[in-house]
Motif scaffolding. Structure first.
Motif, PDB file in Angstrom:
ATOM      1  N   ALA A 209     -35.056  33.905  21.961  1.00 44.20           N
ATOM      2  CA  ALA A 209     -33.920  34.118  22.861  1.00 44.20           C
ATOM      3  C   ALA A 209     -32.869  33.043  22.622  1.00 44.20           C
ATOM      4  N   GLU A 210     -31.663  33.494  22.399  1.00 44.83           N
ATOM      5  CA  GLU A 210     -30.582  32.530  22.259  1.00 44.83           C
ATOM      6  C   GLU A 210     -30.175  32.057  23.644  1.00 44.83           C
ATOM      7  N   THR A 211     -29.622  30.888  23.708  1.00 48.23           N
ATOM      8  CA  THR A 211     -29.177  30.408  25.010  1.00 48.23           C
ATOM      9  C   THR A 211     -27.682  30.160  24.975  1.00 48.23           C
ATOM     10  N   ASN A 212     -27.144  30.177  26.135  1.00 55.36           N
ATOM     11  CA  ASN A 212     -25.714  29.995  26.340  1.00 55.36           C
ATOM     12  C   ASN A 212     -25.486  28.614  26.891  1.00 55.36           C
ATOM     13  N   ARG A 213     -24.939  27.735  26.152  1.00 51.62           N
ATOM     14  CA  ARG A 213     -24.529  26.470  26.788  1.00 51.62           C
ATOM     15  C   ARG A 213     -23.305  26.778  27.634  1.00 51.62           C
ATOM     16  N   ARG A 214     -23.298  26.173  28.802  1.00 52.79           N
ATOM     17  CA  ARG A 214     -22.171  26.469  29.684  1.00 52.79           C
ATOM     18  C   ARG A 214     -21.142  25.350  29.593  1.00 52.79           C
TER      19      ARG A 214
ATOM     20  N   PHE B  58     -28.733  35.986  41.166  1.00 56.84           N
ATOM     21  CA  PHE B  58     -28.785  34.523  41.216  1.00 56.84           C
ATOM     22  C   PHE B  58     -29.662  33.985  40.083  1.00 56.84           C
ATOM     23  N   ASP B  59     -29.088  33.187  39.205  1.00 58.18           N
ATOM     24  CA  ASP B  59     -29.819  32.631  38.064  1.00 58.18           C
ATOM     25  C   ASP B  59     -30.409  31.269  38.399  1.00 58.18           C
ATOM     26  N   LEU B  60     -31.635  31.065  37.986  1.00 56.31           N
ATOM     27  CA  LEU B  60     -32.318  29.788  38.213  1.00 56.31           C
ATOM     28  C   LEU B  60     -33.123  29.480  36.960  1.00 56.31           C
ATOM     29  N   GLN B  61     -33.119  28.222  36.552  1.00 57.14           N
ATOM     30  CA  GLN B  61     -33.930  27.822  35.405  1.00 57.14           C
ATOM     31  C   GLN B  61     -35.215  27.169  35.907  1.00 57.14           C
ATOM     32  N   TRP B  62     -36.325  27.762  35.490  1.00 58.17           N
ATOM     33  CA  TRP B  62     -37.647  27.403  36.033  1.00 58.17           C
ATOM     34  C   TRP B  62     -38.020  25.958  35.718  1.00 58.17           C
ATOM     35  N   ASP B  63     -37.459  25.420  34.631  1.00 55.66           N
ATOM     36  CA  ASP B  63     -37.795  24.051  34.215  1.00 55.66           C
ATOM     37  C   ASP B  63     -36.548  23.163  34.212  1.00 55.66           C
ATOM     38  N   ASP B  64     -35.664  23.432  35.172  1.00 51.32           N
ATOM     39  CA  ASP B  64     -34.413  22.677  35.292  1.00 51.32           C
ATOM     40  C   ASP B  64     -34.728  21.212  35.564  1.00 51.32           C
ATOM     41  N   GLU B  65     -34.172  20.333  34.747  1.00 44.61           N
ATOM     42  CA  GLU B  65     -34.485  18.914  34.893  1.00 44.61           C
ATOM     43  C   GLU B  65     -33.689  18.259  36.036  1.00 44.61           C
TER      44      GLU B  65
ATOM     45  N   PHE C  58     -29.526  36.749  27.272  1.00 48.84           N
ATOM     46  CA  PHE C  58     -29.699  38.098  27.810  1.00 48.84           C
ATOM     47  C   PHE C  58     -29.342  38.189  29.285  1.00 48.84           C
ATOM     48  N   GLU C  59     -29.155  37.051  29.962  1.00 53.22           N
ATOM     49  CA  GLU C  59     -28.684  37.126  31.341  1.00 53.22           C
ATOM     50  C   GLU C  59     -27.245  37.640  31.419  1.00 53.22           C
ATOM     51  N   THR C  60     -26.515  37.535  30.324  1.00 53.50           N
ATOM     52  CA  THR C  60     -25.182  38.142  30.297  1.00 53.50           C
ATOM     53  C   THR C  60     -25.289  39.672  30.323  1.00 53.50           C
ATOM     54  N   ASP C  61     -26.325  40.207  29.655  1.00 52.71           N
ATOM     55  CA  ASP C  61     -26.580  41.651  29.756  1.00 52.71           C
ATOM     56  C   ASP C  61     -26.848  42.036  31.209  1.00 52.71           C
ATOM     57  N   SER C  62     -27.686  41.230  31.866  1.00 51.12           N
ATOM     58  CA  SER C  62     -28.013  41.522  33.267  1.00 51.12           C
ATOM     59  C   SER C  62     -26.773  41.472  34.145  1.00 51.12           C
ATOM     60  N   ALA C  63     -25.945  40.471  33.917  1.00 53.04           N
ATOM     61  CA  ALA C  63     -24.729  40.336  34.725  1.00 53.04           C
ATOM     62  C   ALA C  63     -23.800  41.526  34.484  1.00 53.04           C
ATOM     63  N   THR C  64     -23.708  41.938  33.229  1.00 49.75           N
ATOM     64  CA  THR C  64     -22.872  43.094  32.899  1.00 49.75           C
ATOM     65  C   THR C  64     -23.374  44.332  33.636  1.00 49.75           C
ATOM     66  N   GLY C  65     -24.669  44.550  33.591  1.00 52.66           N
ATOM     67  CA  GLY C  65     -25.256  45.706  34.280  1.00 52.66           C
ATOM     68  C   GLY C  65     -25.042  45.624  35.784  1.00 52.66           C
ATOM     69  N   PHE C  66     -25.188  44.423  36.322  1.00 54.50           N
ATOM     70  CA  PHE C  66     -24.984  44.212  37.762  1.00 54.50           C
ATOM     71  C   PHE C  66     -23.558  44.591  38.164  1.00 54.50           C
ATOM     72  N   PHE C  67     -22.572  44.135  37.392  1.00 51.52           N
ATOM     73  CA  PHE C  67     -21.181  44.454  37.746  1.00 51.52           C
ATOM     74  C   PHE C  67     -20.874  45.936  37.530  1.00 51.52           C
ATOM     75  N   ILE C  68     -21.439  46.516  36.485  1.00 54.22           N
ATOM     76  CA  ILE C  68     -21.230  47.955  36.280  1.00 54.22           C
ATOM     77  C   ILE C  68     -21.775  48.719  37.487  1.00 54.22           C
ATOM     78  N   ARG C  69     -22.967  48.290  37.958  1.00 55.70           N
ATOM     79  CA  ARG C  69     -23.600  48.979  39.088  1.00 55.70           C
ATOM     80  C   ARG C  69     -22.768  48.851  40.359  1.00 55.70           C
ATOM     81  N   HIS C  70     -22.161  47.688  40.558  1.00 56.46           N
ATOM     82  CA  HIS C  70     -21.510  47.452  41.843  1.00 56.46           C
ATOM     83  C   HIS C  70     -20.001  47.681  41.838  1.00 56.46           C
TER      84      HIS C  70
END
Lengths: 256, 256
Positions: free
Chosen positions: A251-256, B189-196, B230-242
């Motif tokens: 999986a590629e990641t997106n640096r923000r 809502f995006d969250l990183q499971w291993d966010d430092e 791939f969260e950009t895919d999810s966001a795209t789908g979310f906006f298309i849906r809403h």
């Protein structure tokens, strides 16, 4: 593997089959394909291989992903006979529900029992499916199973290297967390934020247990039975991402 | 609103603009559309309106969703001057990073400060954008903002009824949870499971605070900067849906 019926509608070919006495269904694209990835799908407790939730998801996986999708009846479910043990466990579940008590303790115990029986059935089913030329022995294989499907799935994944991506969720960590720690394939995990049976802590603990480098939790507002239908879109995208590319890149990641 | 530059490539029209002294960019489909939904996108701290992460997401939202996407530079970011206050806060962030200390305390404080300044700027930008015939005053409006974008977004959503769906994430609950409790629109809502920097408890608490009937948490394995593409895919789908349906119906659920 013996095919017992075939029909075709809505862009799917539906073939009923039996493997080792276990009845199943294989949904495939109507347009002939030389080879396509396979998704094994396990139904939830109390359901069966052709429950609308199974048929609905299969429709999406087949038409949007071009996949084959196979479901078999779990022991004591669908077209399979119930044993005295099944009847006792179902009675315990009904009694808990009638008394307004949590179904969790009964559901966990019965799921663990069913998973132990189901794992060799799924492996035999996969052996048989891979003998079909349209699937083949070296094609990608995914797994979809929530609820009972996760009890079966975690137990299956830990012994079955042919499955390389899985959608799981809606289960407790009790008997599964130790197995999950040995699973490293990409996982998408569904959790209901307001589940009346499975606490957040329990659901998050099972998600946390997977050793997978790529794992995604989808937690939605709503109770146990309110998993949103758009999660089927997510599952479809997940399988397309992981099964449709011959050479999967991390999986590629997106640096923000 | 004044357009200062226009170019076209990869299926997008890119127009630079200025509203009330604030520089922004509006990306739109090249194929003329009568009306299309608008997504407001806020960049993360230390970035700017045309950072590749913004341009990359905009590309997807425009080409896959057919949306307009607008980004403005946050105060002290991109083409905007830094004040002495900005310089002090940036120095504090750099010092924390250099010392190997958590950036959280500085990041939270500076984000809250920037959000207060940015909210009226975003509202003025939305006013101006809605005067464009290709957007219009009654079209659907979404919001995308993680990190700093969530500090700005939560503060904006709580006062801005024109925004009806939002993708947020990667922020602490401290100054935002109370506002989130008043937000009822669909949230991803995006969250990183291993966010430092942001603990799981902190991230989950902010997700939990939203009053939205439809809210979805996407928690991915990985550190703060490893949000999967791939969260950009999810966001795209979310906006298309809403945003793409005139009459949005509540999320259907799948009984299993």
């Amino acid at each position: 593997m013996r095919f017992t019926a075939e029909s075709s509608s809505y862009g799917l070919v539906e073939r009923d089959f039996i493997v080792g006495g276990v009845p199943g269904v294989l949904w495939s694209p109507t347009r002939g394909v030389d080879r396509a990835p396979l998704v094994l799908m396990c139904h939830a407790g109390g359901n069966h291989k052709k429950h609308p939730a199974m048929a609905g998801r299969a429709q999406r996986f087949v038409t949007d992903g071009g996949f084959h999708v196979a479901v078999i009846d779990a022991p004591g479910h669908g077209d399979r006979p119930r044993t005295a043990h099944d009847e006792r466990e179902l009675a315990a579940l009904q009694a808990a529900k009638a008394a307004g008590e949590p179904e969790g303790p009964s559901a966990r115990r019965y799921s663990a029992y069913l998973a132990e029986l189901a794992v060799p059935e799924w492996r035999a089913t996969l052996d048989a499916l891979q003998e079909l030329p349209e699937i083949g022995v070296d094609g990608p294989v995914g797994y979809f199973g929530i609820n009972l499907g996760t009890a079966v799935g975690v137990s299956l994944l830990v012994v079955e290297p042919r499955i390389t991506a899985a959608v799981l969720g809606l289960h407790w960590p009790d008997t599964l967390a130790e197995k999950a720690k040995r699973i490293t394939i990409p996982i998408q995990f569904d959790l209901q934020w307001d589940d009346e049976d499975i606490s957040r802590e329990a659901g998050l603990a099972l998600f946390d247990a997977f050793a997978s480098e790529e794992k995604t939790l989808h937690a939605n507002a709503g109770t146990h039975h309110e998993l949103p239908r758009f999660e089927t879109d997510s599952a479809t995208g997940f399988f397309i991402r992981h099964l449709s590319r011959a050479n999967h890149t991390p999986a590629e990641t997106n640096r923000r």
